[in-house]
Scaffold this motif. Structure first.
Motif, PDB file in Angstrom:
ATOM      1  N   ASP A  83       0.822  -1.213   0.000  1.00 51.98           N
ATOM      2  CA  ASP A  83       0.000   0.000   0.000  1.00 51.98           C
ATOM      3  C   ASP A  83       0.857   1.266   0.000  1.00 51.98           C
ATOM      4  OD1 ASP A  83      -2.230  -1.591   0.030  1.00 51.98           O
ATOM      5  OD2 ASP A  83      -2.488  -1.516   2.222  1.00 51.98           O
ATOM      6  N   GLY A  84       1.979   1.253   0.713  1.00 49.57           N
ATOM      7  CA  GLY A  84       2.864   2.414   0.700  1.00 49.57           C
ATOM      8  C   GLY A  84       3.456   2.666  -0.676  1.00 49.57           C
ATOM      9  N   LEU A  85       3.836   1.575  -1.362  1.00 49.42           N
ATOM     10  CA  LEU A  85       4.355   1.727  -2.727  1.00 49.42           C
ATOM     11  C   LEU A  85       3.306   2.345  -3.649  1.00 49.42           C
ATOM     12  CD1 LEU A  85       6.614   1.166  -4.790  1.00 49.42           C
ATOM     13  CD2 LEU A  85       5.610  -1.103  -5.123  1.00 49.42           C
ATOM     14  N   ILE A  86       2.062   1.918  -3.501  1.00 44.51           N
ATOM     15  CA  ILE A  86       0.982   2.460  -4.340  1.00 44.51           C
ATOM     16  C   ILE A  86       0.783   3.952  -4.051  1.00 44.51           C
ATOM     17  CG2 ILE A  86      -1.495   2.360  -4.755  1.00 44.51           C
ATOM     18  CD1 ILE A  86      -1.353  -0.645  -4.306  1.00 44.51           C
ATOM     19  N   VAL A  87       0.822   4.348  -2.766  1.00 41.41           N
ATOM     20  CA  VAL A  87       0.622   5.755  -2.410  1.00 41.41           C
ATOM     21  C   VAL A  87       1.753   6.625  -2.970  1.00 41.41           C
ATOM     22  CG1 VAL A  87       0.525   7.373  -0.492  1.00 41.41           C
ATOM     23  CG2 VAL A  87      -0.731   5.217  -0.365  1.00 41.41           C
ATOM     24  N   VAL A  88       3.010   6.183  -2.797  1.00 44.47           N
ATOM     25  CA  VAL A  88       4.144   6.966  -3.293  1.00 44.47           C
ATOM     26  C   VAL A  88       4.117   7.066  -4.819  1.00 44.47           C
ATOM     27  CG1 VAL A  88       6.657   7.028  -3.463  1.00 44.47           C
ATOM     28  CG2 VAL A  88       5.581   6.414  -1.301  1.00 44.47           C
ATOM     29  N   ALA A  89       3.824   5.962  -5.493  1.00 46.48           N
ATOM     30  CA  ALA A  89       3.797   5.970  -6.960  1.00 46.48           C
ATOM     31  C   ALA A  89       2.667   6.860  -7.483  1.00 46.48           C
ATOM     32  CB  ALA A  89       3.648   4.546  -7.480  1.00 46.48           C
ATOM     33  N   SER A  90       1.512   6.821  -6.821  1.00 47.73           N
ATOM     34  CA  SER A  90       0.391   7.646  -7.288  1.00 47.73           C
ATOM     35  C   SER A  90       0.687   9.131  -7.124  1.00 47.73           C
ATOM     36  CB  SER A  90      -0.878   7.259  -6.543  1.00 47.73           C
ATOM     37  OG  SER A  90      -0.718   7.476  -5.142  1.00 47.73           O
ATOM     38  N   ILE A  91       1.275   9.526  -5.993  1.00 46.67           N
ATOM     39  CA  ILE A  91       1.621  10.946  -5.785  1.00 46.67           C
ATOM     40  C   ILE A  91       2.680  11.390  -6.790  1.00 46.67           C
ATOM     41  CG2 ILE A  91       2.617  12.577  -4.163  1.00 46.67           C
ATOM     42  CD1 ILE A  91       1.357  10.976  -1.905  1.00 46.67           C
ATOM     43  N   SER A  92       3.689  10.538  -7.017  1.00 49.87           N
ATOM     44  CA  SER A  92       4.738  10.879  -7.989  1.00 49.87           C
ATOM     45  C   SER A  92       4.158  10.989  -9.399  1.00 49.87           C
ATOM     46  CB  SER A  92       5.838   9.811  -7.959  1.00 49.87           C
ATOM     47  OG  SER A  92       6.409   9.713  -6.679  1.00 49.87           O
ATOM     48  N   LEU A  93       3.231  10.119  -9.713  1.00 45.77           N
ATOM     49  CA  LEU A  93       2.611  10.155 -11.049  1.00 45.77           C
ATOM     50  C   LEU A  93       1.829  11.441 -11.266  1.00 45.77           C
ATOM     51  CD1 LEU A  93       2.419   8.302 -13.512  1.00 45.77           C
ATOM     52  CD2 LEU A  93       0.293   7.392 -12.577  1.00 45.77           C
ATOM     53  N   VAL A  94       1.099  11.880 -10.237  1.00 44.44           N
ATOM     54  CA  VAL A  94       0.354  13.145 -10.349  1.00 44.44           C
ATOM     55  C   VAL A  94       1.313  14.321 -10.472  1.00 44.44           C
ATOM     56  CG1 VAL A  94      -1.219  14.686  -9.135  1.00 44.44           C
ATOM     57  CG2 VAL A  94      -1.649  12.231  -9.142  1.00 44.44           C
ATOM     58  N   GLU A  95       2.391  14.333  -9.724  1.00 46.18           N
ATOM     59  CA  GLU A  95       3.354  15.422  -9.777  1.00 46.18           C
ATOM     60  C   GLU A  95       4.049  15.495 -11.131  1.00 46.18           C
ATOM     61  OE1 GLU A  95       5.535  18.683  -8.504  1.00 46.18           O
ATOM     62  OE2 GLU A  95       3.790  17.693  -7.605  1.00 46.18           O
ATOM     63  N   ILE A  96       4.469  14.362 -11.658  1.00 41.19           N
ATOM     64  CA  ILE A  96       5.136  14.363 -12.966  1.00 41.19           C
ATOM     65  C   ILE A  96       4.167  14.782 -14.073  1.00 41.19           C
ATOM     66  CG2 ILE A  96       6.166  12.839 -14.697  1.00 41.19           C
ATOM     67  CD1 ILE A  96       7.519  11.346 -12.451  1.00 41.19           C
TER      68      ILE A  96
END
Length: 252
Positions: free
Chosen positions: A113-126
């Protein structure tokens, strides 16, 4: 700027792959924990799929400030919370079933779940940075594009003449001459024969009375008197002969 844009796109695809890997792990844990039938597995797999779709939407569609943007982010957070809660307990059950210790079984789902949260935030930022660079590059190209000079614009447009539009010019026809107004000739009323006789008799007998002149001319006295009056009017006009040429007529 173009190199930065390409680099960000490559990083974006890498982050999207990491996000997809976390969703796949959560999806596998949910399906393995469900009952051995298609309906239970589909229900267990729905929450990770919903989170995947929500993150893709907010990362690809630009967000504007306002109530709608806050609602969209809030809904995504709710979906992520539901997916995390369901996936956590499903993965705990799967880890316990396949021999993991109690502590590791309860900690392992946090890594997914932590990996999903970090990847989703990074995806929105990029995604936001890529949109910013793309808009900046578009504006720079619009400013750097040379504006054609007025002379170039004139040369690029075809020039039409009146002959091209209306055809060859026809020779002008002469204007018709105005009609000549003819003045009707004055009709001259011929002098009566009796008037000539009275005039001759009066010329021969200038001092004779009207009755004698009438008898000489062979007309009535009234006719002779009328003609003598006409002769007096004619003699009084500017074009009448001089007195020496017209005999004086005595009144009756």
């Amino acid at each position: 700027m173009a190199q930065d844009l390409k680099r960000l796109k490559r990083i974006g695809w890498g982050v999207r792959s990491v996000f997809a890997l976390g969703i796949a792990a959560s999806l596998a844990g949910n399906v393995l924990h469900a009952a051995d039938n298609g309906i239970s597995q589909a229900i267990s797999a729905w929450s990770p799929v919903a989170l995947l779709l929500a993150v893709e939407l907010i990362s690809r569609i630009p967000a504007r400030r306002g109530a709608l943007s806050a609602v969209r982010l809030g809904a995504t957070a709710v979906i992520a919370g539901i997916a995390a809660w369901v996936s956590y307990w499903h993965m705990v059950g799967v880890a316990v079933r396949y021999g993991e210790a109690d502590s590791s079984a309860y900690l392992l789902p946090f890594s997914v779940d932590g990996l999903i949260v970090v990847a989703s935030i990074s995806l929105v930022e990029i995604g936001g940075r890529i949109r910013t660079l793309t808009e900046t590059a578009t504006e720079a190209e619009a400013v750097s594009e040379p504006t054609p000079a007025p002379a170039d614009l004139v040369e690029s447009k075809p020039v039409y003449t009146n002959e091209d539009i209306w055809g060859p010019e026809q020779p002008a026809e002469p204007a018709p001459a105005p009609p000549v107004k003819k003045t009707p000739a004055k009709r001259v009323t011929p002098r009566p024969v009796s008037a000539e006789k009275v005039a001759k008799a009066a010329a021969k007998m200038p001092d004779a009375p009207v009755s004698e002149i009438a008898a000489k001319a062979g007309v009535s006295v009234s006719t002779a008197r009328r003609h003598l009056a006409a002769l007096r009017v004619t003699d009084a006009s500017p074009s009448a002969p001089v007195p020496a040429e017209t005999p004086a007529l005595a009144a009756a």
